[in-house]
Design an enzyme around this catalytic site. Structure first.
Site, PDB file in Angstrom:
ATOM      1  N   ASP A   1       0.897  -1.179   0.033  1.00  5.76           N
ATOM      2  CA  ASP A   1      -0.226   0.208   0.171  1.00  5.76           C
ATOM      3  C   ASP A   1       0.833   1.335   0.083  1.00  5.76           C
ATOM      4  O   ASP A   1       1.643   1.394   0.811  1.00  5.76           O
ATOM      5  CB  ASP A   1      -0.820  -0.089   1.388  1.00  5.76           C
ATOM      6  CG  ASP A   1      -2.130   0.764   1.169  1.00  5.76           C
ATOM      7  OD1 ASP A   1      -2.230   1.617   0.221  1.00  5.76           O
ATOM      8  OD2 ASP A   1      -3.017   0.704   1.900  1.00  5.76           O
TER       9      ASP A   1
ATOM     10  N   ASP B   1     -10.224   3.971  -1.733  1.00  2.00           N
ATOM     11  CA  ASP B   1     -10.864   2.643  -1.099  1.00  2.00           C
ATOM     12  C   ASP B   1     -12.504   2.776  -1.160  1.00  2.00           C
ATOM     13  O   ASP B   1     -12.947   4.036  -1.103  1.00  2.00           O
ATOM     14  CB  ASP B   1     -10.602   3.131   0.445  1.00  2.00           C
ATOM     15  CG  ASP B   1      -9.131   2.549   0.881  1.00  2.00           C
ATOM     16  OD1 ASP B   1      -8.442   2.404   0.006  1.00  2.00           O
ATOM     17  OD2 ASP B   1      -8.760   2.597   2.027  1.00  2.00           O
TER      18      ASP B   1
END
Length: 514
Positions: A272, A332
């Site tokens: 990430d 997200d």
């Protein structure tokens, strides 16, 4: 509404303020500020999906407290309404934060005025703040293609801890989830990976070795347990010095961490971007991901490499060159129809980049977390399957609601996602609020999904002629699990609000079998 701890560590010298603002999804430096009498003002440099955003904070000193409105990140360009992302910082809004409600509401969440009291923050295993100005720079490799690892021939299926548990995850929960995936037949349906997201890390020792925190007493034993269930296990890190949750990342320790992941028996790495945006530009992203890709391949262990960089830097054009098997195409997701739809229906243009071993990833599934209706969750599952997206569930697999089980375990829809041709589906027709998507399958069959994006039940005429589909096909309804006859017998269809009807069209064979 739940509570959220916000911590300010402030240093004041000659009337100037420096320090950090700490949120549940990471620390942000205070890059400038001053005190004037009983008022103060400072700037917080927040990270949001790879963008650094300066937010101003003003407040007042009242006795031994500070009255202020905390700085919160907004969506980067293209990630608000009309864009492909959710408008949330990585991880979405933590408990206690507001968020975008529906159309016309602001895209960034907001916290009102609070009173900060002097004290000690709740103990956690998050890493200390980083002085990025003094951080030694990691040398990035020269760009060169990494050999294909031969993994993920179909989109990965499994479970990830983040959507339900965020950083509140531990060994016992992971074991229980693995048990549940077997017991509730998710494993039989194809769910394979059990991925531990952010929050497992503790600190590095003098040799740079990263230890799990006490919630994970023995990662090798945990991996062995998951493997004993016939499942695979994954883990999480970041190319930056800190993860999105503020834990230790792999910056400067790529080879060391890759060897450790392999020694533990990990089969999957979610990597990430997070704090890497405070060090590198988007133009450095490919090399930063290549560095870990090379480290993973050097271990000799098959490890699926999942890039999480929010669709930045045209990742779909280079992800396979750094060893990536899947790459995030958006910010997200949240457990809301507007977020899911904004992300999912924006994927059509990326269809040609999908294929065996390399997949567009519009983020994990929210099915079962309670923020959408069963019809909306069917749309979620159908759309991800048409996209040929990874099917990584994010619910509590130990508590499967009777309305959720038949969605996550619909093998006919899963077969469309897992089709070996690996083609990404595309939008082929739009009729007002009705969208029609089409996807070719390896057998010569065709998958058709008709989505109703309206908030009202709608009956629509199915334009088979426009889709170049005649009566030589037989129609199978994948949610009703029923045969519907020839297309001419399915001339119109009523579709629930925010719902879907999904068909598999099978070509009739002649009397001679051809």
């Amino acid at each position: 509404m739940g509570e959220m701890e916000i911590v300010y560590k402030l240093n004041v010298h000659d009337g100037k303020i420096t320090g950090t603002q700490s949120l549940p999804f990471g620390d942000s430096p205070i890059v400038g500020g001053k005190i004037t009498g009983d008022t103060f003002h400072f700037t917080v440099a927040l990270e949001s999906f790879g963008d650094i955003q300066n937010r101003e904070v003003s407040g007042k000193i009242v006795g031994d407290t500070l009255v202020l409105t905390p700085a919160m990140p907004g969506p980067p360009a293209g990630m608000g309404p009309g864009g492909s992302g959710s408008g949330m910082p990585p991880g979405g809004p933590p408990p206690g934060a507001g968020g975008p409600g529906g159309p016309g509401e602001p895209p960034a969440f907001h916290i009102g005025e609070v009173t900060a009291t002097r004290g000690s923050p709740t103990p956690s295993y998050r890493a200390p703040s980083v002085d990025y100005a003094k951080l030694p720079r990691v040398v990035l490799p020269k760009l060169q293609p990494i050999p294909v690892n031969g993994l993920a021939k179909t989109p990965p299926m499994g479970w990830n801890s983040w959507n339900k548990f965020q950083t509140r995850i531990d060994d016992a929960t992971v074991r229980a989830i693995a048990d549940a995936i077997v017991a509730n037949r998710m494993k039989d349906a194809g769910y394979q990976y059990v991925v531990i997201d952010d929050g497992w890390q503790a600190t590095r020792d003098a040799n740079g070795v990263l230890s799990p925190n006490p919630n994970f007493p023995d990662m090798k034993a945990l991996a062995d347990y998951v493997h004993s269930k016939g499942l695979l296990i994954g883990i999480y890190s970041s190319p930056g010095p800190r993860t999105c949750g503020g834990f230790e990342g792999s910056y400067g320790h790529e080879e060391q961490d890759a060897k450790m992941f392999a020694a533990w028996g990990m089969d999957y790495l979610k990597y990430d971007w997070c704090s890497a945006s405070r060090i590198w530009k988007d133009s450095d992203m490919q090399a930063a991901y290549q560095k870990m890709g090379e480290a993973l391949q050097a271990t000799g262990r098959p490890i699926v490499y999942a890039l999480c960089q929010y669709g930045r830097a045209e990742v779909q054009k280079w992800a396979t060159q750094v060893g990536g098997n899947l790459w995030r195409t958006t910010g997200d997701i949240r457990d809301r129809y507007d977020s899911m739809a904004r992300i999912g229906f924006a994927q059509s243009d990326l269809a040609n980049f999908a294929g065996p071993g390399h997949w567009n990833d519009p983020d994990m599934l929210e099915i079962g977390n309670g923020g959408m209706s069963p019809d909306e969750y069917k749309t979620h599952f159908s759309l991800w399957s048409m996209i040929a997206a990874p099917l990584i569930s994010g619910n509590d697999a130990r508590l499967m609601d009777p309305d959720i089980t038949p969605i996550l375990l619909n093998k006919e829809v899963i077969a469309v996602d897992q089709d070996p041709l690996g083609a990404g589906g595309k939008q082929v027709k739009k009729l007002g609020d009705i969208e029609i998507w089409q996807k070719p399958l390896a057998s010569g069959d065709i998958a058709i999904a008709i989505f109703n994006r309206s908030d009202q039940e709608t009956r629509t005429t199915i334009p088979w002629n426009d889709l170049a589909i005649g009566n030589s096909y037989a129609v199978r309804d994948l949610w009703a699990h029923s045969d519907r006859g020839a297309p001419s017998e399915v001339s119109s269809q009523s579709i629930p609000a925010h719902g879907v009807v999904m068909f598999r069209l099978k070509k009739h064979t002649g009397e001679d079998g051809h």
